[in-house]
Design a protein around this motif. Structure first.
Motif, PDB file in Angstrom:
ATOM      1  N   MET A  21     -12.910  22.468  -6.384  1.00  4.65           N
ATOM      2  CA  MET A  21     -12.878  21.592  -7.558  1.00  4.65           C
ATOM      3  C   MET A  21     -11.692  20.625  -7.491  1.00  4.65           C
ATOM      4  SD  MET A  21     -14.363  20.766 -10.369  1.00  4.65           S
ATOM      5  CE  MET A  21     -14.001  19.870 -11.854  1.00  4.65           C
ATOM      6  N   LEU A  22     -10.532  21.182  -7.108  1.00  5.64           N
ATOM      7  CA  LEU A  22      -9.341  20.339  -7.008  1.00  5.64           C
ATOM      8  C   LEU A  22      -9.505  19.288  -5.916  1.00  5.64           C
ATOM      9  CD1 LEU A  22      -6.455  22.953  -7.449  1.00  5.64           C
ATOM     10  CD2 LEU A  22      -7.318  21.294  -9.118  1.00  5.64           C
ATOM     11  N   ASN A  23     -10.200  19.662  -4.840  1.00  2.00           N
ATOM     12  CA  ASN A  23     -10.456  18.692  -3.767  1.00  2.00           C
ATOM     13  C   ASN A  23     -11.356  17.562  -4.259  1.00  2.00           C
ATOM     14  OD1 ASN A  23      -8.915  20.033  -1.847  1.00  2.00           O
ATOM     15  ND2 ASN A  23     -10.630  21.275  -1.118  1.00  2.00           N
ATOM     16  N   LEU A  24     -12.328  17.897  -5.090  1.00  2.00           N
ATOM     17  CA  LEU A  24     -13.200  16.875  -5.665  1.00  2.00           C
ATOM     18  C   LEU A  24     -12.402  15.903  -6.523  1.00  2.00           C
ATOM     19  CD1 LEU A  24     -16.400  18.844  -6.804  1.00  2.00           C
ATOM     20  CD2 LEU A  24     -16.279  17.057  -5.058  1.00  2.00           C
ATOM     21  N   ILE A  25     -11.557  16.454  -7.376  1.00  2.00           N
ATOM     22  CA  ILE A  25     -10.741  15.610  -8.258  1.00  2.00           C
ATOM     23  C   ILE A  25      -9.826  14.710  -7.432  1.00  2.00           C
ATOM     24  CG2 ILE A  25      -8.937  15.638 -10.021  1.00  2.00           C
ATOM     25  CD1 ILE A  25     -10.139  18.232 -11.081  1.00  2.00           C
ATOM     26  N   TYR A  26      -9.203  15.286  -6.393  1.00  2.00           N
ATOM     27  CA  TYR A  26      -8.318  14.505  -5.526  1.00  2.00           C
ATOM     28  C   TYR A  26      -9.088  13.367  -4.855  1.00  2.00           C
ATOM     29  CZ  TYR A  26      -5.611  13.258  -1.390  1.00  2.00           C
ATOM     30  OH  TYR A  26      -4.966  12.560  -0.411  1.00  2.00           O
ATOM     31  N   TYR A  27     -10.267  13.660  -4.353  1.00  3.54           N
ATOM     32  CA  TYR A  27     -11.067  12.652  -3.650  1.00  3.54           C
ATOM     33  C   TYR A  27     -11.502  11.545  -4.614  1.00  3.54           C
ATOM     34  CZ  TYR A  27     -14.584  10.775  -0.437  1.00  3.54           C
ATOM     35  OH  TYR A  27     -15.321   9.954   0.377  1.00  3.54           O
ATOM     36  N   ASP A  28     -11.957  11.926  -5.814  1.00  5.65           N
ATOM     37  CA  ASP A  28     -12.376  10.935  -6.806  1.00  5.65           C
ATOM     38  C   ASP A  28     -11.192  10.090  -7.280  1.00  5.65           C
ATOM     39  OD1 ASP A  28     -15.053  11.640  -6.797  1.00  5.65           O
ATOM     40  OD2 ASP A  28     -14.808  13.160  -8.347  1.00  5.65           O
ATOM     41  N   LEU A  29     -10.060  10.765  -7.475  1.00  2.00           N
ATOM     42  CA  LEU A  29      -8.873  10.046  -7.933  1.00  2.00           C
ATOM     43  C   LEU A  29      -8.389   9.062  -6.873  1.00  2.00           C
ATOM     44  CD1 LEU A  29      -6.851   9.790 -10.247  1.00  2.00           C
ATOM     45  CD2 LEU A  29      -5.490  11.587  -9.165  1.00  2.00           C
ATOM     46  N   LYS A  30      -8.389   9.485  -5.636  1.00  2.00           N
ATOM     47  CA  LYS A  30      -7.963   8.623  -4.529  1.00  2.00           C
ATOM     48  C   LYS A  30      -8.866   7.402  -4.411  1.00  2.00           C
ATOM     49  CE  LYS A  30      -7.120   8.717   0.473  1.00  2.00           C
ATOM     50  NZ  LYS A  30      -7.163   9.566   1.713  1.00  2.00           N
ATOM     51  N   ALA A  31     -10.171   7.613  -4.565  1.00  4.24           N
ATOM     52  CA  ALA A  31     -11.122   6.508  -4.451  1.00  4.24           C
ATOM     53  C   ALA A  31     -10.968   5.507  -5.592  1.00  4.24           C
ATOM     54  CB  ALA A  31     -12.551   7.052  -4.422  1.00  4.24           C
ATOM     55  N   THR A  32     -10.741   5.992  -6.802  1.00  8.11           N
ATOM     56  CA  THR A  32     -10.620   5.082  -7.945  1.00  8.11           C
ATOM     57  C   THR A  32      -9.270   4.376  -7.974  1.00  8.11           C
ATOM     58  OG1 THR A  32      -9.994   7.007  -9.307  1.00  8.11           O
ATOM     59  CG2 THR A  32     -12.286   6.280  -9.403  1.00  8.11           C
ATOM     60  N   ILE A  33      -8.221   5.035  -7.483  1.00 13.85           N
ATOM     61  CA  ILE A  33      -6.910   4.383  -7.436  1.00 13.85           C
ATOM     62  C   ILE A  33      -6.979   3.131  -6.574  1.00 13.85           C
ATOM     63  CG2 ILE A  33      -4.586   4.613  -6.467  1.00 13.85           C
ATOM     64  CD1 ILE A  33      -4.492   7.432  -7.551  1.00 13.85           C
ATOM     65  N   LYS A  34      -7.689   3.220  -5.448  1.00 11.12           N
ATOM     66  CA  LYS A  34      -7.816   2.065  -4.564  1.00 11.12           C
ATOM     67  C   LYS A  34      -8.475   0.885  -5.276  1.00 11.12           C
ATOM     68  CE  LYS A  34      -8.191   4.730  -0.259  1.00 11.12           C
ATOM     69  NZ  LYS A  34      -9.075   5.078   0.889  1.00 11.12           N
ATOM     70  N   ARG A  35      -9.328   1.170  -6.268  1.00 15.62           N
ATOM     71  CA  ARG A  35     -10.082   0.126  -6.952  1.00 15.62           C
ATOM     72  C   ARG A  35      -9.363  -0.427  -8.175  1.00 15.62           C
ATOM     73  NH1 ARG A  35     -15.997   1.299  -5.952  1.00 15.62           N
ATOM     74  NH2 ARG A  35     -16.014   2.766  -4.213  1.00 15.62           N
ATOM     75  N   LEU A  36      -8.379   0.314  -8.703  1.00 16.57           N
ATOM     76  CA  LEU A  36      -7.835  -0.057 -10.014  1.00 16.57           C
ATOM     77  C   LEU A  36      -6.335  -0.344 -10.041  1.00 16.57           C
ATOM     78  CD1 LEU A  36      -9.793   2.522 -12.226  1.00 16.57           C
ATOM     79  CD2 LEU A  36     -10.223   0.076 -12.015  1.00 16.57           C
ATOM     80  N   TRP A  37      -5.590   0.093  -9.037  1.00 20.31           N
ATOM     81  CA  TRP A  37      -4.132  -0.021  -9.145  1.00 20.31           C
ATOM     82  C   TRP A  37      -3.672  -1.467  -9.267  1.00 20.31           C
ATOM     83  CZ3 TRP A  37      -0.985  -2.737  -5.864  1.00 20.31           C
ATOM     84  CH2 TRP A  37      -1.525  -3.132  -4.641  1.00 20.31           C
ATOM     85  N   GLY A  38      -4.357  -2.396  -8.622  1.00 20.13           N
ATOM     86  CA  GLY A  38      -3.946  -3.799  -8.660  1.00 20.13           C
ATOM     87  C   GLY A  38      -4.012  -4.390 -10.053  1.00 20.13           C
ATOM     88  N   TYR A  39      -5.033  -4.000 -10.827  1.00 27.05           N
ATOM     89  CA  TYR A  39      -5.164  -4.512 -12.189  1.00 27.05           C
ATOM     90  C   TYR A  39      -4.024  -4.004 -13.080  1.00 27.05           C
ATOM     91  CZ  TYR A  39      -9.911  -5.588 -10.633  1.00 27.05           C
ATOM     92  OH  TYR A  39     -10.993  -6.063  -9.935  1.00 27.05           O
ATOM     93  N   ILE A  40      -3.648  -2.746 -12.889  1.00 26.27           N
ATOM     94  CA  ILE A  40      -2.563  -2.162 -13.685  1.00 26.27           C
ATOM     95  C   ILE A  40      -1.251  -2.878 -13.392  1.00 26.27           C
ATOM     96  CG2 ILE A  40      -1.304  -0.060 -14.225  1.00 26.27           C
ATOM     97  CD1 ILE A  40      -4.222   0.043 -15.057  1.00 26.27           C
ATOM     98  N   VAL A  41      -0.972  -3.101 -12.117  1.00 30.00           N
ATOM     99  CA  VAL A  41       0.269  -3.791 -11.734  1.00 30.00           C
ATOM    100  C   VAL A  41       0.283  -5.212 -12.285  1.00 30.00           C
ATOM    101  CG1 VAL A  41       1.599  -4.684  -9.780  1.00 30.00           C
ATOM    102  CG2 VAL A  41       0.600  -2.387  -9.671  1.00 30.00           C
ATOM    103  N   LEU A  42      -0.840  -5.907 -12.203  1.00 36.35           N
ATOM    104  CA  LEU A  42      -0.925  -7.277 -12.683  1.00 36.35           C
ATOM    105  C   LEU A  42      -0.609  -7.388 -14.165  1.00 36.35           C
ATOM    106  CD1 LEU A  42      -1.692 -10.268 -12.314  1.00 36.35           C
ATOM    107  CD2 LEU A  42      -4.072  -9.615 -12.743  1.00 36.35           C
ATOM    108  N   ILE A  43      -1.205  -6.526 -14.976  1.00 41.12           N
ATOM    109  CA  ILE A  43      -0.998  -6.628 -16.415  1.00 41.12           C
ATOM    110  C   ILE A  43       0.432  -6.227 -16.789  1.00 41.12           C
ATOM    111  CG2 ILE A  43      -1.757  -4.301 -17.060  1.00 41.12           C
ATOM    112  CD1 ILE A  43      -3.187  -5.580 -19.444  1.00 41.12           C
TER     113      ILE A  43
END
Length: 267
Positions: free
Chosen positions: A1-23
């Motif tokens: 379960m923790l591996n699933l969360i880590y994998y999902d979190l890693k994938a979404t961070i790649k897609r969203l971190w730039g927007y957070i930094v920009l704002i």
């Protein structure tokens, strides 16, 4: 379960971190526009130009924050489709975990990003508004409500309770996207149309459910309420609405997991 969360979190961070930094960067820029140093650059005759610029920048910052929240929802829905409903989903569904765990992992990550969005909003407001006249007026109004209604209002507790309610509300929307996508994938044609229709219908039903649940739980806005009563009502009803959101997410999770387990169609 923790591996699933880590994998999902890693994938979404790649897609969203730039927007957070920009704002976050733009928030500090808007703060500069609201500073006395910026306004000092304008004389008395054209003082209004500085006011127009700073209010326009604040409005754009608000719009950018709202857009960031929408992008976060869309990106997570895209990842759900890519990871479960695309050909990659064949690998995901072969993992030695249940469908309930697969969906739950994405819901937990969704709650994480919802909390990040709320913290980002609090941080942006703090950067832009703290030590301004508008912020002091707001704090004074909340203090007056506390005194007039003989209740103790803790600002940190108020911010946490309202923030968590907003986070659960965003999670409800993301989870509804997951459920709509699962319903749409059961059809071999017109999937996007079915996804949209199911989203609208279920959203309308959930609004009706929340309205009925609010009545059962005694959440009712008093007639002819003044601003003090409105603020007191918002404070008292936040926890109840949060519970309703959590229950809604639970229902969406169970239905989505059931469809994933019994009616998956990757054609």
């Amino acid at each position: 379960m923790l591996n699933l969360i880590y994998y999902d979190l890693k994938a979404t961070i790649k897609r969203l971190w730039g927007y957070i930094v920009l704002i976050c960067i733009f928030a500090f820029f808007v703060r500069f526009l609201w500073s006395d140093a910026f306004m000092a650059a304008f004389g008395n005759s054209d003082f209004y130009i500085g006011s127009i610029i700073k209010f326009a920048a604040a409005g754009f910052l608000g719009a950018l924050g709202f857009l960031t929240a929408i992008v976060a929802i869309v990106r997570q829905a895209q990842w759900f489709d890519e990871n479960i409903l695309s050909p990659q989903g064949q690998f995901t569904n072969m993992l030695p975990v249940s469908s309930f765990e697969i969906v739950l992992s994405k819901i937990i990550v969704s709650l994480f990003w919802s909390i990040i969005i709320v913290l980002m909003a609090i941080g942006v407001v703090s950067v832009v508004m703290v030590q301004t006249e508008i912020f002091e007026t707001l704090v004074r109004a909340i203090t007056d409500v506390s005194i007039n209604n003989n209740i103790h209002i803790s600002m940190p507790r108020l911010i946490i309770s309202v923030g968590f309610y907003i986070a659960t509300a965003i999670t409800v929307i993301v989870t509804l996207c997951f459920l709509s996508q699962m319903i749409g994938q059961m059809s071999n044609s017109f999937r996007n149309c079915i996804i949209l229709i199911s989203f609208v219908v279920i959203f309308a039903l959930s609004i009706l459910f929340q309205y009925m649940a609010a009545k059962v739980m005694g959440i009712a806005l008093p007639a002819g309420a003044d601003p003090n009563q409105l603020i007191a009502f918002a404070i008292s009803s936040t926890a109840k609405y949060t519970l309703i959101n959590i229950f809604t997410v639970l229902v969406y999770w169970l239905v989505t997991s059931y469809i994933l387990k019994n009616h998956l169609n990757l054609l």
